[in-house]
Motif scaffolding. Sequence first.
Motif, mmCIF file in Angstrom:
data_model
loop_
_atom_site.group_PDB
_atom_site.id
_atom_site.type_symbol
_atom_site.label_atom_id
_atom_site.label_comp_id
_atom_site.label_asym_id
_atom_site.label_seq_id
_atom_site.Cartn_x
_atom_site.Cartn_y
_atom_site.Cartn_z
ATOM 1 N N GLU A 1 42.965 -16.143 67.770
ATOM 2 C CA GLU A 1 41.439 -16.197 67.741
ATOM 3 C C GLU A 1 40.737 -17.383 67.317
ATOM 4 N N LEU A 2 41.305 -18.019 66.444
ATOM 5 C CA LEU A 2 40.820 -19.110 66.056
ATOM 6 C C LEU A 2 40.824 -20.464 66.615
ATOM 7 N N ALA A 3 41.924 -20.401 67.460
ATOM 8 C CA ALA A 3 42.268 -21.356 68.406
ATOM 9 C C ALA A 3 40.982 -21.167 69.638
ATOM 10 N N ARG A 4 41.105 -20.136 70.015
ATOM 11 C CA ARG A 4 39.995 -19.755 71.271
ATOM 12 C C ARG A 4 38.690 -19.969 71.000
ATOM 13 N N ALA A 5 38.224 -19.765 69.671
ATOM 14 C CA ALA A 5 37.022 -19.797 68.991
ATOM 15 C C ALA A 5 36.501 -21.249 68.889
ATOM 16 N N GLN A 6 37.596 -22.076 69.037
ATOM 17 C CA GLN A 6 37.076 -23.801 68.765
ATOM 18 C C GLN A 6 36.598 -24.119 70.333
ATOM 19 N N LEU A 7 37.205 -23.506 71.425
ATOM 20 C CA LEU A 7 36.942 -24.152 72.783
ATOM 21 C C LEU A 7 35.666 -23.720 73.234
ATOM 22 N N ALA A 8 35.022 -24.382 74.010
ATOM 23 C CA ALA A 8 33.980 -24.089 74.977
ATOM 24 C C ALA A 8 34.515 -23.344 76.215
ATOM 25 N N SER A 9 33.907 -22.414 76.614
ATOM 26 C CA SER A 9 34.353 -21.608 77.664
ATOM 27 C C SER A 9 34.870 -22.506 79.084
ATOM 28 N N ALA B 1 38.580 -22.147 78.904
ATOM 29 C CA ALA B 1 39.388 -21.337 77.818
ATOM 30 C C ALA B 1 40.252 -20.298 78.077
ATOM 31 N N ASP B 2 39.793 -19.537 79.052
ATOM 32 C CA ASP B 2 40.409 -18.178 79.202
ATOM 33 C C ASP B 2 41.846 -18.634 79.877
ATOM 34 N N GLU B 3 41.794 -19.786 80.901
ATOM 35 C CA GLU B 3 42.936 -20.155 81.716
ATOM 36 C C GLU B 3 43.916 -20.645 80.442
ATOM 37 N N TYR B 4 43.410 -21.346 79.514
ATOM 38 C CA TYR B 4 44.402 -22.070 78.490
ATOM 39 C C TYR B 4 44.889 -20.881 77.767
ATOM 40 N N GLY C 1 24.313 -24.795 67.142
ATOM 41 C CA GLY C 1 24.579 -25.195 65.797
ATOM 42 C C GLY C 1 26.145 -25.340 65.483
ATOM 43 N N LYS C 2 27.199 -24.760 66.486
ATOM 44 C CA LYS C 2 28.581 -24.849 66.330
ATOM 45 C C LYS C 2 29.326 -25.879 67.067
ATOM 46 N N TRP C 3 30.234 -26.577 66.647
ATOM 47 C CA TRP C 3 30.771 -27.477 67.527
ATOM 48 C C TRP C 3 31.937 -26.822 68.513
ATOM 49 N N LYS C 4 31.910 -26.989 69.738
ATOM 50 C CA LYS C 4 32.790 -26.487 70.644
ATOM 51 C C LYS C 4 33.535 -27.750 71.253
#
Lengths: 110, 155
Positions: A11-19, A33-36, A99-102
């Motif tokens: 979850e944390l890893a996925r949350a760092q990525l832009a879609s 992000a989904d593919e990865y 406001g969040k880094w992706k």
Amino acid sequence: MGHALQTGDKELARAQLASDVMIYEGGRVERSADEYAHHHMLSDMKYLAAMKSETLEHQVTILGNTAISASRSHTKGTYKGKERNYQGMETMVLEKQNGKWKIKHIHWSH
Amino acid sequence: MTKFVAITMLSMLAFSSNAHDKSHMNDEKQITHIIHQIKYGWENGDGKPFRKHFLDFKGARYFESGGQNVGLTDLVEHHVEPEKDALVFLNLDFSNIQIHIEDEFAWALADTAVKGEVRKSGKTFDKTGFQTFLFKKVDGDWKVLHTHSSSRNRK
């Protein structure tokens, strides 16, 4: 991101990525992000859990709503019976979204 | 009067949008040109495009697979230029170039295909991979901050 991958926190890893993140790794490309998350993220997590990785150098530059990260690390360990010991390179481009880094782009190589 | 003000404002908005599009196109053209110059530089062992288009600063790093060049001089003198004598030929192609521009920062991604022959051993190589370019606008000109390439033998 590195911590999330090493600890197997999907979850944390996925949350760092832009879609629409583009990831270059080992001569392959993942275009979202989904593919990865559905393909190589799990195997990357299994692999990194078996390795010890030390950051040798890390530079971060922030330019407005964009940031770039370039780092070099030393990774060693045994995975599937094979000993690994190498220097790895990582380039990342991040964008501030709401406001969040992706992470928009990752290039991993060794 | 109100109609006149509205028309003037709409015209200014259209002009501004058009000017922004043209500026964006010029930025893309400049970045594409730089990438083609980098290709030329590598293929001919010529450091001049690198000295012209790369920002020379302490802390510059250029990654290739598991190695790096530290600083622009290291890249040119210990990597680009020596390959002119070390290789019989080098063909480098960048394709599927995608450029992203955010104010004074840009990044470009490209597919790569590289073929060559090592003079000393006669060995040839034929690889495909990817390249990341990071740019910053300095005094109106785009300059390369960082490059990262990786490839593997063509399948």
